[in-house]
Design a protein around this motif. Structure first.
Motif, PDB file in Angstrom:
ATOM      1  N   GLN A  64       0.824  -1.200   0.000  1.00  0.00           N
ATOM      2  CA  GLN A  64       0.000   0.000   0.000  1.00  0.00           C
ATOM      3  C   GLN A  64       0.867   1.262   0.000  1.00  0.00           C
ATOM      4  O   GLN A  64       0.523   2.258  -0.637  1.00  0.00           O
ATOM      5  N   GLU A  65       2.003   1.203   0.689  1.00  0.00           N
ATOM      6  CA  GLU A  65       2.913   2.348   0.705  1.00  0.00           C
ATOM      7  C   GLU A  65       3.528   2.578  -0.679  1.00  0.00           C
ATOM      8  O   GLU A  65       3.647   3.718  -1.130  1.00  0.00           O
ATOM      9  N   VAL A  66       3.915   1.508  -1.358  1.00  0.00           N
ATOM     10  CA  VAL A  66       4.472   1.639  -2.709  1.00  0.00           C
ATOM     11  C   VAL A  66       3.428   2.248  -3.640  1.00  0.00           C
ATOM     12  O   VAL A  66       3.726   3.167  -4.410  1.00  0.00           O
ATOM     13  N   ARG A  67       2.213   1.753  -3.577  1.00  0.00           N
ATOM     14  CA  ARG A  67       1.147   2.302  -4.430  1.00  0.00           C
ATOM     15  C   ARG A  67       0.845   3.752  -4.085  1.00  0.00           C
ATOM     16  O   ARG A  67       0.592   4.574  -4.961  1.00  0.00           O
ATOM     17  N   SER A  68       0.884   4.077  -2.798  1.00  0.00           N
ATOM     18  CA  SER A  68       0.622   5.449  -2.378  1.00  0.00           C
ATOM     19  C   SER A  68       1.715   6.390  -2.905  1.00  0.00           C
ATOM     20  O   SER A  68       1.408   7.483  -3.398  1.00  0.00           O
ATOM     21  N   ARG A  69       2.970   5.976  -2.805  1.00  0.00           N
ATOM     22  CA  ARG A  69       4.065   6.793  -3.341  1.00  0.00           C
ATOM     23  C   ARG A  69       3.921   6.984  -4.844  1.00  0.00           C
ATOM     24  O   ARG A  69       4.180   8.066  -5.371  1.00  0.00           O
ATOM     25  N   TYR A  70       3.521   5.922  -5.517  1.00  0.00           N
ATOM     26  CA  TYR A  70       3.310   5.997  -6.962  1.00  0.00           C
ATOM     27  C   TYR A  70       2.219   7.011  -7.290  1.00  0.00           C
ATOM     28  O   TYR A  70       2.397   7.889  -8.129  1.00  0.00           O
ATOM     29  N   ARG A  71       1.088   6.904  -6.607  1.00  0.00           N
ATOM     30  CA  ARG A  71      -0.031   7.810  -6.877  1.00  0.00           C
ATOM     31  C   ARG A  71       0.303   9.258  -6.533  1.00  0.00           C
ATOM     32  O   ARG A  71      -0.119  10.181  -7.240  1.00  0.00           O
ATOM     33  N   ARG A  72       1.038   9.468  -5.415  1.00  0.00           N
ATOM     34  CA  ARG A  72       1.385  10.831  -5.018  1.00  0.00           C
ATOM     35  C   ARG A  72       2.262  11.513  -6.052  1.00  0.00           C
ATOM     36  O   ARG A  72       2.292  12.737  -6.127  1.00  0.00           O
ATOM     37  N   PHE A  73       2.991  10.750  -6.856  1.00  0.00           N
ATOM     38  CA  PHE A  73       3.782  11.352  -7.921  1.00  0.00           C
ATOM     39  C   PHE A  73       2.986  11.433  -9.221  1.00  0.00           C
ATOM     40  O   PHE A  73       2.939  12.469  -9.875  1.00  0.00           O
ATOM     41  N   VAL A  74       2.379  10.339  -9.624  1.00  0.00           N
ATOM     42  CA  VAL A  74       1.783  10.233 -10.955  1.00  0.00           C
ATOM     43  C   VAL A  74       0.553  11.118 -11.123  1.00  0.00           C
ATOM     44  O   VAL A  74       0.394  11.768 -12.163  1.00  0.00           O
ATOM     45  N   VAL A  75      -0.317  11.175 -10.144  1.00  0.00           N
ATOM     46  CA  VAL A  75      -1.548  11.948 -10.304  1.00  0.00           C
ATOM     47  C   VAL A  75      -1.254  13.438 -10.496  1.00  0.00           C
ATOM     48  O   VAL A  75      -1.713  14.039 -11.479  1.00  0.00           O
ATOM     49  N   PRO A  76      -0.468  14.089  -9.621  1.00  0.00           N
ATOM     50  CA  PRO A  76      -0.182  15.510  -9.865  1.00  0.00           C
ATOM     51  C   PRO A  76       0.642  15.744 -11.137  1.00  0.00           C
ATOM     52  O   PRO A  76       0.415  16.721 -11.849  1.00  0.00           O
ATOM     53  N   ALA A  77       1.591  14.848 -11.429  1.00  0.00           N
ATOM     54  CA  ALA A  77       2.408  15.028 -12.629  1.00  0.00           C
ATOM     55  C   ALA A  77       1.557  14.915 -13.889  1.00  0.00           C
ATOM     56  O   ALA A  77       1.716  15.708 -14.824  1.00  0.00           O
ATOM     57  N   THR A  78       0.661  13.954 -13.918  1.00  0.00           N
ATOM     58  CA  THR A  78      -0.216  13.795 -15.081  1.00  0.00           C
ATOM     59  C   THR A  78      -1.153  14.988 -15.215  1.00  0.00           C
ATOM     60  O   THR A  78      -1.336  15.520 -16.319  1.00  0.00           O
ATOM     61  N   ALA A  79      -1.736  15.411 -14.111  1.00  0.00           N
ATOM     62  CA  ALA A  79      -2.636  16.570 -14.150  1.00  0.00           C
ATOM     63  C   ALA A  79      -1.893  17.819 -14.615  1.00  0.00           C
ATOM     64  O   ALA A  79      -2.394  18.571 -15.468  1.00  0.00           O
ATOM     65  N   GLY A  80      -0.694  18.042 -14.100  1.00  0.00           N
ATOM     66  CA  GLY A  80       0.095  19.204 -14.509  1.00  0.00           C
ATOM     67  C   GLY A  80       0.466  19.166 -15.981  1.00  0.00           C
ATOM     68  O   GLY A  80       0.380  20.173 -16.691  1.00  0.00           O
ATOM     69  N   PHE A  81       0.889  17.989 -16.443  1.00  0.00           N
ATOM     70  CA  PHE A  81       1.275  17.882 -17.843  1.00  0.00           C
ATOM     71  C   PHE A  81       0.065  18.074 -18.752  1.00  0.00           C
ATOM     72  O   PHE A  81       0.159  18.780 -19.776  1.00  0.00           O
ATOM     73  N   ARG A 135      12.352   6.225  -4.494  1.00  0.00           N
ATOM     74  CA  ARG A 135      11.266   6.076  -3.526  1.00  0.00           C
ATOM     75  C   ARG A 135      10.434   4.813  -3.649  1.00  0.00           C
ATOM     76  O   ARG A 135       9.631   4.533  -2.773  1.00  0.00           O
ATOM     77  N   ARG A 136      10.585   4.062  -4.771  1.00  0.00           N
ATOM     78  CA  ARG A 136       9.716   2.891  -4.929  1.00  0.00           C
ATOM     79  C   ARG A 136      10.451   1.602  -5.257  1.00  0.00           C
ATOM     80  O   ARG A 136      10.010   0.536  -4.861  1.00  0.00           O
ATOM     81  N   ASP A 137      11.517   1.665  -6.004  1.00  0.00           N
ATOM     82  CA  ASP A 137      12.141   0.451  -6.521  1.00  0.00           C
ATOM     83  C   ASP A 137      12.593  -0.514  -5.426  1.00  0.00           C
ATOM     84  O   ASP A 137      12.366  -1.715  -5.516  1.00  0.00           O
ATOM     85  N   ARG A 138      13.229  -0.010  -4.389  1.00  0.00           N
ATOM     86  CA  ARG A 138      13.727  -0.893  -3.331  1.00  0.00           C
ATOM     87  C   ARG A 138      12.575  -1.590  -2.607  1.00  0.00           C
ATOM     88  O   ARG A 138      12.606  -2.789  -2.370  1.00  0.00           O
ATOM     89  N   ALA A 139      11.539  -0.833  -2.298  1.00  0.00           N
ATOM     90  CA  ALA A 139      10.379  -1.424  -1.621  1.00  0.00           C
ATOM     91  C   ALA A 139       9.669  -2.425  -2.530  1.00  0.00           C
ATOM     92  O   ALA A 139       9.240  -3.489  -2.080  1.00  0.00           O
ATOM     93  N   ALA A 140       9.561  -2.109  -3.811  1.00  0.00           N
ATOM     94  CA  ALA A 140       8.920  -3.039  -4.750  1.00  0.00           C
ATOM     95  C   ALA A 140       9.747  -4.306  -4.899  1.00  0.00           C
ATOM     96  O   ALA A 140       9.198  -5.410  -4.996  1.00  0.00           O
TER      97      ALA A 140
END
Length: 154
Positions: A64-81, A135-140
């Motif tokens: 859940q932490e890995v997915r949360s980190r992913y979403r916290r980056f991807v959602v704002p980055a996609t919206a901004g782009f 932020r994600r690769d090691r945990a994944a």
């Protein structure tokens, strides 16, 4: 012999549960356990079903932490782009005078904004790869090893 060299593994691999799954036909029930002709009470317990392992990992706090980190980056980055892209298109349609304004010689605002689209794509790609690495690769990878240690990945 390397198991990925493309040659037939031969009879040395007949105790592999994946061989049994292939022989039984994929998708016809659970993957059979490895054949053990001399099964005894001292044998280790059967491995858990892969689906059970994956569900357990999916429900874990680490996943859940890995997915949360992913979403916290991807959602704002996609919206901004997408906002930046739509702003470029809207400006080209709604303000052609502004977009045609020369900046330097034959270079105008529209050309600079268009090149900015390419630049922002490369920057976003670089920042995504950096974020994943830091932020994600090691945990994944830890989660992946958890799955393989439980026997679902074999």
């Amino acid at each position: 012999m390397d198991k990925h060299d493309g040659r037939d593994p031969g009879p040395a691999r007949l105790d592999d549960p994946w061989y049994d799954a292939l022989a039984a036909g994929w998708g016809e029930g659970d993957i059979p356990a490895a054949r053990a002709p001399d099964a005894s009470p001292a044998d280790p317990p059967p491995r858990p079903r892969p689906a059970d392992v994956y569900l357990e990992v999916q429900r874990s706090a680490a996943f859940q932490e890995v997915r949360s980190r992913y979403r916290r980056f991807v959602v704002p980055a996609t919206a901004g782009f997408l906002l930046w892209y739509v702003a470029y298109v809207v400006a080209a349609v709604a303000a052609p005078g502004l977009m045609a304004r020369p900046v330097w010689g034959a270079v105008n605002v529209a050309l600079l904004a268009g090149l900015g689209q390419f630049l922002s794509t490369f920057i976003l790609t670089w920042s995504y790869a950096r974020h994943a690495r830091l932020r994600r690769d090691r945990a994944a990878l830890d989660l992946r090893w958890t799955v393989f240690e439980r026997g679902a990945g074999r």
